[in-house]
Design a protein around this motif. Structure first.
Motif, PDB file in Angstrom:
ATOM      1  N   PHE A 165      35.920  41.304  36.485  1.00 41.43           N
ATOM      2  CA  PHE A 165      35.234  40.967  37.585  1.00 41.43           C
ATOM      3  C   PHE A 165      34.051  40.406  37.401  1.00 41.43           C
ATOM      4  CE2 PHE A 165      38.003  44.330  40.054  1.00 41.43           C
ATOM      5  CZ  PHE A 165      39.149  43.611  39.739  1.00 41.43           C
ATOM      6  N   ARG A 166      32.993  41.250  36.744  1.00 39.16           N
ATOM      7  CA  ARG A 166      31.653  40.905  36.567  1.00 39.16           C
ATOM      8  C   ARG A 166      31.509  39.490  36.041  1.00 39.16           C
ATOM      9  NH1 ARG A 166      28.058  41.541  32.852  1.00 39.16           N
ATOM     10  NH2 ARG A 166      29.187  42.815  31.701  1.00 39.16           N
ATOM     11  N   ASN A 224      33.691  37.272  36.055  1.00 41.22           N
ATOM     12  CA  ASN A 224      33.702  36.137  36.927  1.00 41.22           C
ATOM     13  C   ASN A 224      32.922  36.038  38.317  1.00 41.22           C
ATOM     14  OD1 ASN A 224      36.525  34.696  35.927  1.00 41.22           O
ATOM     15  ND2 ASN A 224      36.903  36.848  35.529  1.00 41.22           N
ATOM     16  N   GLY A 225      32.089  36.691  38.304  1.00 38.10           N
ATOM     17  CA  GLY A 225      31.021  36.821  39.223  1.00 38.10           C
ATOM     18  C   GLY A 225      31.427  37.510  40.487  1.00 38.10           C
ATOM     19  N   LEU A 226      32.457  38.387  40.562  1.00 39.08           N
ATOM     20  CA  LEU A 226      33.184  38.877  41.718  1.00 39.08           C
ATOM     21  C   LEU A 226      32.261  40.241  42.098  1.00 39.08           C
ATOM     22  CD1 LEU A 226      36.730  38.404  40.661  1.00 39.08           C
ATOM     23  CD2 LEU A 226      35.418  37.006  42.111  1.00 39.08           C
ATOM     24  N   ILE A 227      31.538  40.888  41.257  1.00 35.46           N
ATOM     25  CA  ILE A 227      30.860  42.024  41.490  1.00 35.46           C
ATOM     26  C   ILE A 227      29.528  42.181  40.598  1.00 35.46           C
ATOM     27  CG2 ILE A 227      33.189  43.476  42.157  1.00 35.46           C
ATOM     28  CD1 ILE A 227      32.295  44.789  38.894  1.00 35.46           C
ATOM     29  N   SER A 228      28.620  43.119  40.985  1.00 31.78           N
ATOM     30  CA  SER A 228      27.563  43.344  40.106  1.00 31.78           C
ATOM     31  C   SER A 228      27.530  44.857  40.019  1.00 31.78           C
ATOM     32  CB  SER A 228      26.308  43.006  40.640  1.00 31.78           C
ATOM     33  OG  SER A 228      26.084  43.601  42.134  1.00 31.78           O
ATOM     34  N   LEU A 229      27.319  45.392  39.000  1.00 29.59           N
ATOM     35  CA  LEU A 229      27.168  46.795  38.537  1.00 29.59           C
ATOM     36  C   LEU A 229      25.814  47.183  38.769  1.00 29.59           C
ATOM     37  CD1 LEU A 229      29.227  47.226  35.563  1.00 29.59           C
ATOM     38  CD2 LEU A 229      29.617  48.348  37.927  1.00 29.59           C
ATOM     39  N   GLU A 230      25.419  48.384  39.976  1.00 29.44           N
ATOM     40  CA  GLU A 230      24.365  48.469  40.265  1.00 29.44           C
ATOM     41  C   GLU A 230      23.956  50.049  39.656  1.00 29.44           C
ATOM     42  OE1 GLU A 230      22.270  46.770  41.683  1.00 29.44           O
ATOM     43  OE2 GLU A 230      23.659  45.041  42.029  1.00 29.44           O
ATOM     44  N   GLN A 231      22.850  50.467  39.129  1.00 23.91           N
ATOM     45  CA  GLN A 231      22.397  51.906  39.197  1.00 23.91           C
ATOM     46  C   GLN A 231      21.738  52.615  40.376  1.00 23.91           C
ATOM     47  OE1 GLN A 231      23.411  53.632  36.315  1.00 23.91           O
ATOM     48  NE2 GLN A 231      24.273  52.066  35.274  1.00 23.91           N
ATOM     49  N   LEU A 232      22.436  53.668  40.623  1.00 19.52           N
ATOM     50  CA  LEU A 232      21.807  54.260  41.982  1.00 19.52           C
ATOM     51  C   LEU A 232      20.530  55.016  41.275  1.00 19.52           C
ATOM     52  CD1 LEU A 232      24.703  55.565  43.690  1.00 19.52           C
ATOM     53  CD2 LEU A 232      23.387  53.543  44.169  1.00 19.52           C
ATOM     54  N   ALA A 233      19.494  54.916  42.330  1.00 18.85           N
ATOM     55  CA  ALA A 233      18.352  55.663  41.721  1.00 18.85           C
ATOM     56  C   ALA A 233      18.680  57.234  41.914  1.00 18.85           C
ATOM     57  CB  ALA A 233      17.361  55.335  42.598  1.00 18.85           C
ATOM     58  N   ASP A 283      37.667  33.453  45.963  1.00 19.62           N
ATOM     59  CA  ASP A 283      36.210  33.219  45.799  1.00 19.62           C
ATOM     60  C   ASP A 283      35.819  32.126  46.545  1.00 19.62           C
ATOM     61  OD1 ASP A 283      33.577  32.752  45.197  1.00 19.62           O
ATOM     62  OD2 ASP A 283      33.880  33.470  43.067  1.00 19.62           O
ATOM     63  N   VAL A 284      35.346  32.257  47.732  1.00 23.00           N
ATOM     64  CA  VAL A 284      35.021  31.027  48.797  1.00 23.00           C
ATOM     65  C   VAL A 284      34.026  30.053  47.953  1.00 23.00           C
ATOM     66  CG1 VAL A 284      34.145  30.366  50.935  1.00 23.00           C
ATOM     67  CG2 VAL A 284      35.581  32.429  50.588  1.00 23.00           C
ATOM     68  N   ALA A 285      33.079  30.607  47.258  1.00 26.03           N
ATOM     69  CA  ALA A 285      32.083  29.760  46.777  1.00 26.03           C
ATOM     70  C   ALA A 285      32.437  28.995  45.593  1.00 26.03           C
ATOM     71  CB  ALA A 285      30.801  30.631  46.502  1.00 26.03           C
ATOM     72  N   GLN A 286      33.207  29.670  44.969  1.00 26.92           N
ATOM     73  CA  GLN A 286      33.787  29.266  43.569  1.00 26.92           C
ATOM     74  C   GLN A 286      35.224  28.438  43.571  1.00 26.92           C
ATOM     75  OE1 GLN A 286      31.827  28.850  41.138  1.00 26.92           O
ATOM     76  NE2 GLN A 286      30.134  29.737  41.841  1.00 26.92           N
ATOM     77  N   HIS A 287      35.678  28.309  44.730  1.00 27.37           N
ATOM     78  CA  HIS A 287      37.031  28.046  45.067  1.00 27.37           C
ATOM     79  C   HIS A 287      37.950  28.274  43.977  1.00 27.37           C
ATOM     80  CE1 HIS A 287      35.357  25.616  48.195  1.00 27.37           C
ATOM     81  NE2 HIS A 287      34.426  25.294  47.632  1.00 27.37           N
ATOM     82  N   THR A 288      37.849  29.848  43.722  1.00 29.14           N
ATOM     83  CA  THR A 288      38.845  30.112  42.448  1.00 29.14           C
ATOM     84  C   THR A 288      39.697  31.208  42.976  1.00 29.14           C
ATOM     85  OG1 THR A 288      37.231  31.599  41.685  1.00 29.14           O
ATOM     86  CG2 THR A 288      37.419  29.629  40.554  1.00 29.14           C
ATOM     87  N   VAL A 289      40.752  31.563  42.495  1.00 29.49           N
ATOM     88  CA  VAL A 289      41.846  32.549  42.844  1.00 29.49           C
ATOM     89  C   VAL A 289      42.001  33.479  41.628  1.00 29.49           C
ATOM     90  CG1 VAL A 289      44.203  32.943  43.637  1.00 29.49           C
ATOM     91  CG2 VAL A 289      42.966  30.826  44.583  1.00 29.49           C
ATOM     92  N   HIS A 290      41.963  34.675  41.834  1.00 27.53           N
ATOM     93  CA  HIS A 290      42.128  35.561  40.790  1.00 27.53           C
ATOM     94  C   HIS A 290      43.474  36.494  41.245  1.00 27.53           C
ATOM     95  CE1 HIS A 290      38.211  34.608  39.474  1.00 27.53           C
ATOM     96  NE2 HIS A 290      38.045  34.461  40.506  1.00 27.53           N
ATOM     97  N   TYR A 291      44.357  36.883  40.358  1.00 27.74           N
ATOM     98  CA  TYR A 291      45.406  37.421  40.760  1.00 27.74           C
ATOM     99  C   TYR A 291      45.394  39.098  40.261  1.00 27.74           C
ATOM    100  CZ  TYR A 291      47.479  33.124  42.010  1.00 27.74           C
ATOM    101  OH  TYR A 291      47.912  31.597  42.568  1.00 27.74           O
ATOM    102  N   LEU A 292      45.703  39.939  40.778  1.00 24.87           N
ATOM    103  CA  LEU A 292      45.304  41.279  40.503  1.00 24.87           C
ATOM    104  C   LEU A 292      46.865  42.159  40.477  1.00 24.87           C
ATOM    105  CD1 LEU A 292      42.387  42.427  42.835  1.00 24.87           C
ATOM    106  CD2 LEU A 292      42.387  41.348  40.935  1.00 24.87           C
TER     107      LEU A 292
END
Length: 108
Positions: A93-94, A96-105, A32-41
């Motif tokens: 993920f959410r 940790n600010g990595l994604i958002s969940l969107e509802q499609l119309a 995460d460039v903005a937060q300077h954090t690393v997440h291992y998957l």
């Protein structure tokens, strides 16, 4: 299946810009460039991240995981069981600010 679960399954995970992903063998690293954090998957989380592209719904991701990780000789795992695992990963993920969940119309 409940209406609430159906709504969640139709949500579309959208990655936040500024999150870089590198695959290393079957696993991955997010930076995460903005937060300077690393997440291992692990392998499963990497698959979920890759499919969290703003196009695939939670249902699509769940179906793909079932296809990839359930052997043909295994008893059919329920959509609900796989969805629980996908939702747990997407929630992380959410959070940790990595994604958002969107509802499609949808058109009615």
């Amino acid at each position: 299946m409940s209406i609430a679960l159906d709504q969640v399954l139709e949500a579309v995970p959208v990655p936040r810009s500024g999150v870089l992903c590198r695959q290393i063998d079957d696993e991955g690293v997010l930076y995460d460039v903005a937060q300077h954090t690393v997440h291992y998957l692990n392998e499963t989380a990497l698959c979920i991240w890759t499919l969290s592209d703003g196009v695939h719904s939670v249902r699509d991701i769940t179906d793909e995981l079932r296809r990839r990780f359930q052997g043909p000789s295994e008893a059919s795992g329920s959509l609900h069981d796989f969805a629980d695992d996908v939702l747990a990963t997407l929630t992380t993920f959410r959070e940790n600010g990595l994604i958002s969940l969107e509802q499609l119309a949808t058109s009615a």
